[in-house]
Design a protein around this motif. Structure first.
Motif, mmCIF file in Angstrom:
data_model
loop_
_atom_site.group_PDB
_atom_site.id
_atom_site.type_symbol
_atom_site.label_atom_id
_atom_site.label_comp_id
_atom_site.label_asym_id
_atom_site.label_seq_id
_atom_site.Cartn_x
_atom_site.Cartn_y
_atom_site.Cartn_z
ATOM 1 N N PRO A 1 0.769 -1.227 0.230
ATOM 2 C CA PRO A 1 -0.070 -0.023 -0.024
ATOM 3 C C PRO A 1 0.888 1.294 -0.097
ATOM 4 N N LEU A 2 1.814 1.248 0.767
ATOM 5 C CA LEU A 2 2.756 2.547 0.743
ATOM 6 C C LEU A 2 3.382 2.657 -0.549
ATOM 7 N N TYR A 3 3.817 1.647 -1.422
ATOM 8 C CA TYR A 3 4.476 1.908 -2.630
ATOM 9 C C TYR A 3 3.467 2.363 -3.597
ATOM 10 N N LEU A 4 1.905 1.811 -3.497
ATOM 11 C CA LEU A 4 1.099 2.485 -4.451
ATOM 12 C C LEU A 4 0.734 3.928 -3.926
ATOM 13 N N LEU A 5 0.573 4.134 -2.660
ATOM 14 C CA LEU A 5 0.235 5.494 -2.412
ATOM 15 C C LEU A 5 1.543 6.601 -2.768
ATOM 16 N N TYR A 6 2.677 6.108 -2.455
ATOM 17 C CA TYR A 6 3.977 6.998 -2.793
ATOM 18 C C TYR A 6 4.021 7.123 -4.349
ATOM 19 N N GLN A 7 3.546 6.261 -5.080
ATOM 20 C CA GLN A 7 3.817 6.576 -6.497
ATOM 21 C C GLN A 7 2.837 7.615 -6.727
ATOM 22 N N ARG A 8 1.712 7.633 -6.189
ATOM 23 C CA ARG A 8 0.731 8.804 -6.471
ATOM 24 C C ARG A 8 0.831 10.059 -5.965
ATOM 25 N N VAL A 9 1.328 10.253 -4.834
ATOM 26 C CA VAL A 9 1.611 11.411 -4.171
ATOM 27 C C VAL A 9 3.081 12.072 -4.439
#
Length: 289
Positions: free
Chosen positions: A139-147
């Motif tokens: 989840p952090l990887y997906l979130l970090y890619q977005r923000v």
């Protein structure tokens, strides 16, 4: 005769204890000694069979970490180890500083205040230490890619809070609870607010505990591998991930990898030696009243 037998039995026990201690020391220290020896060997000595314990030492592997190789026996491209080392310092210091700044009020509240579900909240915080990292990293990887936090120091500092913040809160909570409540009450009678009690009374008395929390938190951050492996790029790799960059599809630079391991271990070793008295006091704080 009985006294002689008892003396002989004590001697045998002492020899057995010292022998077991020597074996344990050898088992513990040998990997570090082997890595140190490997870092001082040239490539031919490293891969020799049987292994060489007597050889002409060289510091080429250490110099290669800083200035690189000028062609020859190593690949022309090399990992940027100084950058990795600096990244580790920035991320570890930043993560520990953030966890202490946020963890001290939380630990004080859990230690001194009463509110609904306090024990459950404390357990939830501690449960972050039990959950496998893979439950957070995707989840952090997906979130970090977005923000836009992927491959940034800030992103890793925030991710490292999953490592340091629960540990910091629980450690400091136990240290705060060891301070007698009468001292806090006396400070309140003198007119201190809860923040004044915390800053003027609790924190000065808890300095050994805070010191050991800082040191252990720094070590946890410095040794972290899984989070930076997934959330960092080459510009923000710490030393733990940077060390494996000496493995390529062409060759494995064992000497440079060993040298990187030794250099990466030095900050923790130096820091522990400098503040060892605080570590002892912090770990035994409250054990004897």
């Amino acid at each position: 005769m009985a006294a002689h037998a008892a003396s002989w039995q004590r001697s045998v026990q002492q020899v057995a204890i010292w022998g077991a201690a020597a074996l344990l020391l050898l088992w513990t220290v040998f990997p570090f000694v082997w890595i140190l020896l490997t870092s001082l060997k040239n490539p031919g000595d490293i891969i020799s069979v049987p292994p060489k314990f007597l050889f002409e030492p060289t510091f080429d592997n250490y110099s290669a970490l800083v200035i690189g190789e000028q062609g020859g026996q190593y690949s022309s491209t090399r990992p940027d180890f100084p950058r990795f080392f600096l990244n580790s310092m920035i991320i570890s210091v930043g993560a520990v500083a953030l966890s202490v700044l946020t963890g001290i009020p939380a630990a004080y509240a859990l230690a001194r205040f009463s509110f609904p579900l306090k024990d459950g909240f404390a357990f939830v915080l501690m449960s972050f230490r039990f959950v496998p990292f893979i439950a957070f990293v995707i989840p952090l990887y997906l979130l970090y890619q977005r923000v836009g936090l992927y491959n940034t120091h800030v992103g890793l500092i925030l991710a490292y809070q999953l490592i340091t913040l629960p540990f910091t809160i629980w450690m400091l909570r136990s240290f705060f609870m060891e301070i007698p409540a009468e001292i806090q009450e006396a400070a309140k009678i003198d007119g201190c607010s809860w923040f004044g009690v915390l800053s003027r009374v609790i924190l000065p008395l808890s300095m050994p505990g805070i010191a050991v929390t800082l040191i252990l938190g720094f070590m946890f951050c410095w040794n972290a591998f899984n989070y930076p492996l997934m959330l960092a790029g080459r510009q923000t790799f710490p030393v733990t991930v940077g060390a494996i960059q000496f493995i390529s599809y062409e060759q494995v630079l064992w000497g440079q990898m060993a040298a990187a391991t030794i250099v990466a271990a030095l900050p923790q070793l130096v820091l522990s030696l400098m503040v060892q008295k605080y570590i002892v006091r912090g770990l035994t704080m409250g054990a004897v009243k």
